[in-house]
Design a protein around this motif. Structure first.
Motif, mmCIF file in Angstrom:
data_model
loop_
_atom_site.group_PDB
_atom_site.id
_atom_site.type_symbol
_atom_site.label_atom_id
_atom_site.label_comp_id
_atom_site.label_asym_id
_atom_site.label_seq_id
_atom_site.Cartn_x
_atom_site.Cartn_y
_atom_site.Cartn_z
ATOM 1 N N ASP A 1 15.463 1.059 -5.646
ATOM 2 C CA ASP A 1 14.661 2.006 -6.411
ATOM 3 C C ASP A 1 14.999 3.431 -5.967
ATOM 4 O OD1 ASP A 1 12.261 3.785 -6.960
ATOM 5 O OD2 ASP A 1 11.550 1.940 -7.913
ATOM 6 N N ARG A 2 15.433 4.256 -6.896
ATOM 7 C CA ARG A 2 15.896 5.600 -6.541
ATOM 8 C C ARG A 2 14.782 6.489 -6.005
ATOM 9 N NH1 ARG A 2 14.415 9.128 -10.443
ATOM 10 N NH2 ARG A 2 13.735 8.288 -12.463
ATOM 11 N N VAL A 3 13.528 6.196 -6.378
ATOM 12 C CA VAL A 3 12.406 6.996 -5.881
ATOM 13 C C VAL A 3 11.940 6.502 -4.519
ATOM 14 C CG1 VAL A 3 10.016 7.707 -6.309
ATOM 15 C CG2 VAL A 3 11.657 7.618 -8.201
ATOM 16 N N LEU A 4 11.865 5.188 -4.351
ATOM 17 C CA LEU A 4 11.317 4.615 -3.128
ATOM 18 C C LEU A 4 12.336 4.547 -1.991
ATOM 19 C CD1 LEU A 4 9.263 1.657 -4.666
ATOM 20 C CD2 LEU A 4 8.397 3.874 -3.920
ATOM 21 N N ARG A 5 13.596 4.311 -2.322
ATOM 22 C CA ARG A 5 14.620 4.096 -1.298
ATOM 23 C C ARG A 5 14.702 5.220 -0.272
ATOM 24 N NH1 ARG A 5 19.947 4.874 0.068
ATOM 25 N NH2 ARG A 5 21.013 3.027 0.904
ATOM 26 N N PRO A 6 14.686 6.488 -0.668
ATOM 27 C CA PRO A 6 14.815 7.549 0.342
ATOM 28 C C PRO A 6 13.738 7.495 1.428
ATOM 29 C CG PRO A 6 15.149 8.443 -1.858
ATOM 30 C CD PRO A 6 14.668 7.035 -2.043
ATOM 31 N N TYR A 7 12.546 7.036 1.072
ATOM 32 C CA TYR A 7 11.481 6.967 2.067
ATOM 33 C C TYR A 7 11.737 5.846 3.072
ATOM 34 C CZ TYR A 7 8.907 9.941 -1.198
ATOM 35 O OH TYR A 7 8.518 10.966 -2.017
ATOM 36 N N LEU A 8 12.281 4.720 2.586
ATOM 37 C CA LEU A 8 12.501 3.578 3.464
ATOM 38 C C LEU A 8 13.655 3.809 4.428
ATOM 39 C CD1 LEU A 8 11.449 0.707 4.041
ATOM 40 C CD2 LEU A 8 13.163 -0.146 2.443
ATOM 41 N N VAL A 9 14.688 4.526 3.984
ATOM 42 C CA VAL A 9 15.872 4.734 4.829
ATOM 43 C C VAL A 9 15.807 6.050 5.604
ATOM 44 C CG1 VAL A 9 17.296 3.369 3.265
ATOM 45 C CG2 VAL A 9 17.186 5.854 2.976
ATOM 46 N N HIS B 1 0.829 -1.212 0.000
ATOM 47 C CA HIS B 1 0.000 0.000 0.000
ATOM 48 C C HIS B 1 0.861 1.258 0.000
ATOM 49 C CE1 HIS B 1 -3.844 -1.982 0.191
ATOM 50 N NE2 HIS B 1 -3.387 -2.781 1.128
ATOM 51 N N PHE B 2 2.031 1.185 0.598
ATOM 52 C CA PHE B 2 2.958 2.311 0.572
ATOM 53 C C PHE B 2 3.382 2.629 -0.867
ATOM 54 C CE2 PHE B 2 7.623 3.098 0.375
ATOM 55 C CZ PHE B 2 7.625 4.418 0.797
ATOM 56 N N THR B 3 3.806 1.613 -1.620
ATOM 57 C CA THR B 3 4.246 1.834 -2.995
ATOM 58 C C THR B 3 3.083 2.211 -3.912
ATOM 59 O OG1 THR B 3 4.085 -0.552 -3.452
ATOM 60 C CG2 THR B 3 6.235 0.316 -2.788
ATOM 61 N N THR B 4 1.899 1.675 -3.647
ATOM 62 C CA THR B 4 0.724 2.034 -4.443
ATOM 63 C C THR B 4 0.374 3.500 -4.237
ATOM 64 O OG1 THR B 4 -0.160 -0.219 -4.331
ATOM 65 C CG2 THR B 4 -1.707 1.534 -4.903
ATOM 66 N N GLY B 5 0.477 3.973 -2.997
ATOM 67 C CA GLY B 5 0.207 5.373 -2.712
ATOM 68 C C GLY B 5 1.159 6.306 -3.437
ATOM 69 N N LEU B 6 2.376 5.835 -3.707
ATOM 70 C CA LEU B 6 3.356 6.614 -4.454
ATOM 71 C C LEU B 6 3.254 6.366 -5.960
ATOM 72 C CD1 LEU B 6 6.462 6.163 -2.129
ATOM 73 C CD2 LEU B 6 5.106 8.239 -2.435
ATOM 74 N N LYS B 7 2.244 5.576 -6.356
ATOM 75 C CA LYS B 7 2.003 5.224 -7.759
ATOM 76 C C LYS B 7 3.207 4.524 -8.382
ATOM 77 C CE LYS B 7 -1.720 8.347 -9.020
ATOM 78 N NZ LYS B 7 -2.249 9.310 -10.018
ATOM 79 N N ARG B 8 3.852 3.657 -7.598
ATOM 80 C CA ARG B 8 4.950 2.845 -8.104
ATOM 81 C C ARG B 8 4.772 1.402 -7.626
ATOM 82 N NH1 ARG B 8 9.177 5.609 -10.361
ATOM 83 N NH2 ARG B 8 10.614 3.880 -10.041
ATOM 84 N N PRO B 9 3.658 0.757 -8.071
ATOM 85 C CA PRO B 9 3.407 -0.615 -7.614
ATOM 86 C C PRO B 9 4.125 -1.670 -8.439
ATOM 87 C CG PRO B 9 1.601 0.103 -8.989
ATOM 88 C CD PRO B 9 2.585 1.264 -8.922
ATOM 89 N N GLY B 10 4.991 -1.240 -9.370
ATOM 90 C CA GLY B 10 5.636 -2.163 -10.290
ATOM 91 C C GLY B 10 6.287 -3.382 -9.675
ATOM 92 N N PRO B 11 7.100 -3.236 -8.606
ATOM 93 C CA PRO B 11 7.785 -4.404 -8.051
ATOM 94 C C PRO B 11 6.839 -5.494 -7.559
ATOM 95 C CG PRO B 11 8.689 -2.357 -7.157
ATOM 96 C CD PRO B 11 7.458 -1.996 -7.913
ATOM 97 N N LEU B 12 5.606 -5.119 -7.240
ATOM 98 C CA LEU B 12 4.663 -6.091 -6.681
ATOM 99 C C LEU B 12 4.459 -7.284 -7.595
ATOM 100 C CD1 LEU B 12 1.882 -3.794 -5.189
ATOM 101 C CD2 LEU B 12 3.179 -5.525 -3.955
ATOM 102 N N LEU B 13 4.205 -6.997 -8.869
ATOM 103 C CA LEU B 13 3.883 -8.078 -9.800
ATOM 104 C C LEU B 13 5.058 -9.039 -9.965
ATOM 105 C CD1 LEU B 13 1.950 -9.400 -11.737
ATOM 106 C CD2 LEU B 13 2.708 -7.806 -13.518
ATOM 107 N N ALA B 14 6.248 -8.498 -10.162
ATOM 108 C CA ALA B 14 7.417 -9.349 -10.362
ATOM 109 C C ALA B 14 7.678 -10.219 -9.132
ATOM 110 C CB ALA B 14 8.640 -8.485 -10.664
ATOM 111 N N ILE B 15 7.586 -9.626 -7.956
ATOM 112 C CA ILE B 15 7.846 -10.382 -6.727
ATOM 113 C C ILE B 15 6.803 -11.469 -6.529
ATOM 114 C CG2 ILE B 15 7.878 -10.208 -4.203
ATOM 115 C CD1 ILE B 15 9.060 -7.391 -4.581
ATOM 116 N N THR B 16 5.545 -11.123 -6.777
ATOM 117 C CA THR B 16 4.479 -12.096 -6.552
ATOM 118 C C THR B 16 4.554 -13.239 -7.551
ATOM 119 O OG1 THR B 16 3.125 -10.215 -5.847
ATOM 120 C CG2 THR B 16 2.021 -12.319 -6.068
ATOM 121 N N LEU B 17 4.891 -12.926 -8.806
ATOM 122 C CA LEU B 17 5.052 -13.989 -9.798
ATOM 123 C C LEU B 17 6.197 -14.929 -9.410
ATOM 124 C CD1 LEU B 17 4.570 -12.034 -13.148
ATOM 125 C CD2 LEU B 17 3.063 -13.794 -12.203
ATOM 126 N N ALA B 18 7.297 -14.356 -8.942
ATOM 127 C CA ALA B 18 8.414 -15.191 -8.487
ATOM 128 C C ALA B 18 7.994 -16.060 -7.307
ATOM 129 C CB ALA B 18 9.597 -14.306 -8.106
#
Length: 478
Positions: free
Chosen positions: A230-238, A164-181
């Motif tokens: 991810d250069r956009v998401l990483r700053p928020y996590l750290v 939900h954090f990444t969806t709120g930032l409109k960057r849900p891309g990693p979700l699909l790849a991770i879930t498929l794996a």
């Protein structure tokens, strides 16, 4: 030229076919990756059910009961952190980076609290299931399954918070790849652990639970790793704010998430209680319910993606007081949900046996009754899933215009005051068996869907009238 005439001309143009085509594209372009992610996620439990279907009726019934209870609490916890996406989106628009980090921490806090409490509930629920009339042999095996599965609640909810954090930032891309794996890993681990390959012991039935918990943990760790790259998401996590207590953010997530969680819990609880009623009708009935639930759950992911996409678009319209567009978007999302489920209903009616045989082996003589019951249930589900999709989208579009308490109240009426009594009366009192319970479930979903749609139309029309009288919403033209 007056603003009223300009607006009227624009509205007339936007109400045409062009508006519906344009906004269908926008809606579906957002919904499609969410649906794919949902499909990939539900594939995890689908793989479990399919492999358990090869082990026997008691095993699939016990695992089905355990998974139903786990999903009931997982859904409740997910609801509590669902509001993180909305809150993060608001903070993103305001460019409030500190707020986003604080919301991420708040989501992890509530996910952890829910994970610990729900894990304890799952480990202690066995005696209650006996009192509720479940087969002791099934409960005993379900207890073994839950002993392993319950701790997986923590990484599962942590993953949902990041989602939900990444969806709120409109960057849900990693979700699909991770879930498929994760699907591929689940298939491999299930095979290895159930049958004891590569020198490992043969865990059998419990091997599915071990594989599921392992995949939950690996998925969460993989999501963290992707975010850190991810250069956009990483700053928020750290950021320091993501590791610091912020009372306002914690309260904000609680206030927005609690009614959503209540709605999710009400819906999941409705299905869980019906599953318990069906469990009292016998092992075969419970096994059939497990398979049917999984089939319907897969289709439900389509409406879940449409619901989320429509909710986001309506929130954007709500932000600029464009309630005419919000109303049309709500109807558009609902229409696409009905169309999708009707197409799938044709498959249910045309080839029910092949569909059921994908989930439970018809080669075993002991499974014949289960297959027959599930095929009958699939014919009922052809109609039921249309109402299920409509009520799910109804929840999303109401949430889009800021109403999270309404869906919870409506769920109490539709599920618990109409659907549950109908299921019990038809299935148990009238002695129609599991088919009667399924028909009662359909009645409850139909009632809930109808009330939600009426509530949405009334609320959005009321907001539209209020906005029309406010000068700030329609400034005079130069």
């Amino acid at each position: 030229m007056s603003s009223t005439r300009t607006t009227g001309t624009t509205d007339a143009a936007e109400n045409g076919v062009g508006w519906w085509v344009k906004n269908s594209r926008a809606l579906l372009s957002l919904a499609f990756p969410l649906i794919l992610t949902n499909f990939a996620y539900v594939a995890l439990t689908t793989v479990d059910i399919v492999m358990l279907g090869r082990l026997g009726a008691v095993e699939i019934a016990a695992a089905g009961l355990a998974i139903a209870l786990f999903n009931q609490l997982r859904t409740t916890g997910t609801g509590l952190v669902t509001g993180v996406s909305n809150l993060v989106a608001e903070a993103r628009v305001r460019e409030d980076r500190e707020r986003i980090g604080a919301l991420l921490f708040a989501g992890f806090f509530w996910a952890t609290v829910c994970g610990v409490v729900f894990c304890a509930v799952l480990l202690l629920i066995g005696p209650l299931l006996i009192l509720l009339g479940q087969d002791p042999k099934v409960v005993d095996k379900a207890g073994d399954f839950l002993t392993v599965l319950a701790p997986g609640m923590l990484p599962c909810l942590w993953f949902q918070n990041l989602r939900h954090f990444t969806t709120g930032l409109k960057r849900p891309g990693p979700l699909l790849a991770i879930t498929l794996a994760s699907v591929g890993v689940t298939i491999g681990l299930n095979y290895v652990l159930i049958y004891g390959k590569f020198g490992l012991p043969e865990f059998g039935f419990v091997g599915v639970a071990i594989a599921t918990v392992t995949v939950f943990l690996l998925s969460f760790l993989a999501f963290v790793a992707v975010i850190l790259r991810d250069r956009v998401l990483r700053p928020y996590l750290v950021a320091p704010d993501a590791r610091r207590w912020n009372g306002d953010a914690v309260r904000s997530v609680w206030r927005l998430g609690l009614p959503i969680s209540g709605t999710y819990a009400s819906e999941a609880g409705f299905f869980s209680v019906l599953t318990l009623i069906i469990g009292s009708l016998g092992v075969n009935a419970l096994a059939a319910q497990t398979v049917l639930n999984q089939i319907v759950y897969i289709v439900f992911m389509i409406s879940a993606g449409l619901s989320h996409a429509a909710s986001i678009h309506i929130s954007e319209a709500d932000g600029v007081n464009d309630y005419a567009a919000a109303r049309r978007t709500g109807l558009l999302g609902t229409a696409w949900g009905v169309i999708a489920t009707l197409v799938i209903a044709v498959l249910y009616l045309a080839i029910p046996n092949p569909i059921v045989s994908l989930f439970i082996s018809a080669e075993h003589a002991d499974n014949a009754d289960i297959v027959a019951l599930t095929v009958t249930g699939l014919l009922i589900a052809a109609l039921m899933q249309v109402f299920d999709a409509t009520q799910n989208i109804g929840n999303g579009i109401l949430r889009g215009i800021g109403d999270t308490a309404g869906p919870f109240r409506i769920s109490l009426v539709g599920y618990w005051l109409i659907g549950l009594p109908a299921g019990y009366l038809l299935g148990v009192s009238a002695d129609f068996g599991v088919e009667g319970v399924w028909i009662g479930q359909t009645i409850g979903l139909a009632a809930t869907a109808t009330i939600l749609l009426v509530a949405f139309l009334r609320r959005v029309d009321r907001l539209h009238r209020a906005a029309s009288g406010a000068p700030v919403t329609e400034p005079e033209s130069p």
